[in-house]
Design a protein around this motif. Structure first.
Motif, short mmCIF file in Angstrom:
data_model
loop_
_atom_site.label_atom_id
_atom_site.label_comp_id
_atom_site.label_asym_id
_atom_site.label_seq_id
_atom_site.Cartn_x
_atom_site.Cartn_y
_atom_site.Cartn_z
N ALA A 190 43.94 45.53 34.53
CA ALA A 190 42.63 44.90 35.05
C ALA A 190 43.18 43.47 35.77
CB ALA A 190 41.86 44.62 33.93
N VAL A 191 42.34 43.51 37.12
CA VAL A 191 42.50 42.30 37.99
C VAL A 191 41.06 41.67 38.16
CG1 VAL A 191 43.11 41.33 40.18
CG2 VAL A 191 44.69 42.87 39.08
N LEU A 192 41.04 40.45 37.59
CA LEU A 192 39.65 39.85 37.82
C LEU A 192 39.78 38.82 39.08
CD1 LEU A 192 40.26 40.08 34.47
CD2 LEU A 192 37.91 39.28 34.39
N LYS A 193 38.89 38.96 39.82
CA LYS A 193 38.84 38.16 41.03
C LYS A 193 37.58 37.18 41.24
CE LYS A 193 41.31 42.06 43.34
NZ LYS A 193 41.27 42.93 44.70
N GLU A 194 37.88 35.95 41.14
CA GLU A 194 36.71 35.15 41.41
C GLU A 194 36.30 34.82 42.63
OE1 GLU A 194 35.74 30.75 39.57
OE2 GLU A 194 37.67 31.10 40.42
N TYR A 195 35.17 35.79 43.17
CA TYR A 195 34.79 35.77 44.48
C TYR A 195 33.86 34.46 44.78
CZ TYR A 195 36.41 40.12 46.49
OH TYR A 195 37.47 41.16 47.23
N GLU A 196 33.19 34.04 43.79
CA GLU A 196 32.40 32.89 43.90
C GLU A 196 32.18 32.56 42.25
OE1 GLU A 196 28.37 33.53 45.35
OE2 GLU A 196 28.93 35.09 46.52
N PRO A 197 31.86 31.39 42.05
CA PRO A 197 31.83 30.77 40.56
C PRO A 197 30.90 31.77 40.16
CG PRO A 197 31.88 29.00 42.03
CD PRO A 197 31.72 30.00 42.97
N ASP A 198 30.98 32.36 38.84
CA ASP A 198 30.12 33.26 38.26
C ASP A 198 30.08 34.72 38.78
OD1 ASP A 198 30.17 31.70 36.12
OD2 ASP A 198 28.54 30.35 36.69
N VAL A 199 31.00 34.84 39.93
CA VAL A 199 30.93 36.22 40.50
C VAL A 199 32.34 36.76 40.43
CG1 VAL A 199 29.98 37.87 42.46
CG2 VAL A 199 28.73 35.83 41.91
N ILE A 200 32.60 37.62 39.33
CA ILE A 200 33.89 38.08 39.02
C ILE A 200 34.07 39.67 39.27
CG2 ILE A 200 35.65 38.04 37.58
CD1 ILE A 200 34.68 35.19 38.02
N LYS A 201 34.56 40.16 40.35
CA LYS A 201 34.86 41.62 40.58
C LYS A 201 36.23 41.96 39.84
CE LYS A 201 32.68 41.68 45.03
NZ LYS A 201 32.21 42.36 46.22
N VAL A 202 36.01 43.05 39.03
CA VAL A 202 36.98 43.51 38.39
C VAL A 202 37.61 44.97 38.99
CG1 VAL A 202 37.77 44.11 36.02
CG2 VAL A 202 36.00 42.31 36.27
N SER A 203 38.96 44.80 39.18
CA SER A 203 39.43 46.25 39.37
C SER A 203 40.35 46.72 38.17
CB SER A 203 40.72 45.90 40.51
OG SER A 203 40.03 45.47 41.73
N LEU A 204 39.99 47.97 37.86
CA LEU A 204 40.59 48.57 36.77
C LEU A 204 41.44 49.81 37.17
CD1 LEU A 204 37.19 48.54 34.84
CD2 LEU A 204 39.33 47.12 34.01
N ARG A 205 42.78 50.02 36.39
CA ARG A 205 43.26 51.06 36.84
C ARG A 205 43.91 51.74 35.39
NH1 ARG A 205 41.70 49.85 40.90
NH2 ARG A 205 42.56 49.52 42.74
N ALA A 206 44.05 53.00 35.27
CA ALA A 206 44.64 53.88 34.34
C ALA A 206 46.00 54.44 34.95
CB ALA A 206 43.86 54.73 33.58
N LYS A 207 47.04 54.79 34.07
CA LYS A 207 48.23 55.26 34.40
C LYS A 207 47.93 56.86 34.26
CE LYS A 207 52.10 53.20 34.03
NZ LYS A 207 52.94 52.53 33.36
N ARG A 208 48.16 57.34 33.03
CA ARG A 208 48.43 58.54 32.76
C ARG A 208 46.86 59.27 31.95
NH1 ARG A 208 53.26 56.78 31.36
NH2 ARG A 208 55.08 57.34 32.63
#
Lengths: 332, 332
Positions: A259-277
């Protein structure tokens, strides 16, 4: 809904005098390459053809634009054809939607599953690894002799959307097209250097800073990190430049979820999630109010970065525990 | 020297009862994939076939070894055939050289330019992007029905040696082979996950530490960094795991020359040099007592890391200045 044939679309294009092409916002290699290839082909055929943009082309794709792009909506006042490429609803080009709909004929060519058949003519095939592959097929129906420049744009489209022929969407067809492009005189390595060896120093510094926050959880099976507004300020990078980090974390040995959490704005966090197998991040994302695919999904959390991190970590820990249980069951 | 035909080599293999395969030291994807594909094919044909090793297979290539590899020189006491793959002199397998030469017949299959024709039968073609491509051709001459496992090994060989179809050595043939492997039932994405999503945490930590020493020189056209013994101690990584850094530096926007200095021992510094478009690192390397290709070269400097860094920096600065002069001339 049913696709028109590429033959029909080629015929309509051949009868037009002016064609305006619409890639989506945040243009990627597939959109930019597909548009450049088609725009050049149309100009060779003597058409007044332009790619209409509402945002900038990423620096590493600028080499594809050999005078094809414009931000001027009046470049063609009354276009015979408006054609959207690699996208299938006006929400992907909001500032240009009105202009798009003013086309005497509208055409959509895309490979996204969610695309609606909203144009006069539509060709949507989600089996295709890249829209560039559909453009390749379309060119064959058009009365134009393809050249190295067109081939380079098609290659850029296919290689970026297939992760250099590594993603599971890659088809036999992707390789067969690449092989055929050799006959067009394409300099593949030149394209590759332009796309991949054009990384801003700011991006590298951002990545280094972000990697300092990397945490391994769930007995080595989960990895997560944060990209904060403060990091953007410190490095001068933009949030787009954190792209690829979730993929990098998934690549760690033993890691099943990242998971990568990206703070676009204060209190607006976009999360990228990945699974492998084995993992399924689509479920995790939907529990957090988002969605996506089995191996790649995302969501937006309205909370502080620290709070969002706790929420994501809890979900990953639970998913990893579930994974362990399923493995134990299989071993009984 | 002249190549034997693959038909001849296939015939000799078909008549043998036992075959020992010899990949080079520091086995890479091409050597490991080529050997695995051929070993499986020979076993399907009923031969006693083994891959003889003198060092470990890298973790991300272990999936290719389905019981084919051994370190036991007596696994086959008197092999009918000893065959070296992806290498062409016994210096690439020093501990196994004697065993190799004990083969009743010796065969060499390789794609390296420097390979000497030292075996009873030889097939060397430096035009081939990967030795895996030659093995693919050889399999066609052999009396064996290829399967998904063989295909996956061939794909591993080709995709690693062509940099995922991006390096300038990639051929039309590389794509045509990949396309044909689809008919063998290959799960390409599985191979890709094994090879690329198996990165040790120690490697990532080493990379982060090394990136902290990154310096941009020559008005943004040069980049260099150091990997010290101290970094290896601090992270638990091995020096092999610094592989790829010179490539990463070259990928920085504007950078034409990159150098990575690796402290193998105190006062033994190996230097990896890369050039992007115009540069020639082969010249720089030879001035520093090394050699290599136009875009990728290397040398060993017997001095402290700091002193070696000063020497390399001076050479890069000079090369960048030369580049500037040539560009100015072209613009007159």
């Amino acid at each position: 809904m049913k696709n028109n044939s590429l033959k029909e679309i080629a015929k309509v294009l051949s009868e037009a005098e002016s064609v305006l092409l619409f890639p989506h916002l945040n243009t990627d290699g597939d959109a930019a390459g597909s548009c450049a290839a088609l725009c050049r082909a149309l100009r060779i055929m003597g058409k007044d053809a332009w790619i209409l943009l509402e945002d900038d082309i990423p620096a590493n794709l600028l080499f594809l634009d050999k005078g094809y792009s414009t931000a001027d909506k009046d470049k063609i006042k009354e276009p015979d054809i408006c054609m959207c490429i690699d996208c299938g609803d006006t929400g992907r080009f909001p500032e240009r939607a009105e202009k798009f709909l003013s086309g005497k004929t509208t055409i959509c060519v895309d490979h996204h599953m969610t695309t609606e058949y909203f144009c006069d003519l539509n060709f949507v095939d989600s089996e295709e690894a890249a829209t560039g592959q559909i453009i390749f097929d379309l060119l064959k129906e058009m009365d134009v002799m393809p050249d190295a420049e067109i081939g380079e744009a098609i290659f850029a489209a296919i290689t970026t959307d297939t992760g250099d022929f590594q993603y599971s969407n890659t088809q036999k067809k992707s390789h067969l097209i690449a092989a055929e492009l050799y006959d067009w005189g394409v300099d593949f390595n030149k394209v590759s250097v332009e796309i991949y060896e054009n990384v801003r120093m700011e991006k590298i510094m951002l990545k280094n800073k972000a990697m300092e926050t990397l945490r391994i959880i769930g007995k080595g099976r989960g990895a997560l990190l944060c990209v904060s507004l403060e990091m953007l300020r410190a490095t001068g990078a933009s949030m787009d430049e954190s792209e690829g980090l979730a993929q990098d974390l998934r690549a760690i040995s033993g890691v099943e979820y990242s998971a990568v959490l990206k703070e676009y704005e204060p209190d607006v966090i976009k999360v990228s999630l990945r699974a492998k197998r084995e993992g399924n991040v689509s479920e995790i994302a939907s529990r957090l109010g988002g969605g996506g695919h089995l191996k790649a999904a995302g969501c937006t959390i309205r909370a502080s970065l620290a709070e969002a991190e706790r929420m994501v970590e809890r979900e990953l820990e639970a998913a990893i525990e579930e994974l362990g249980k399923n493995e134990a069951k299989r071993n009984i």
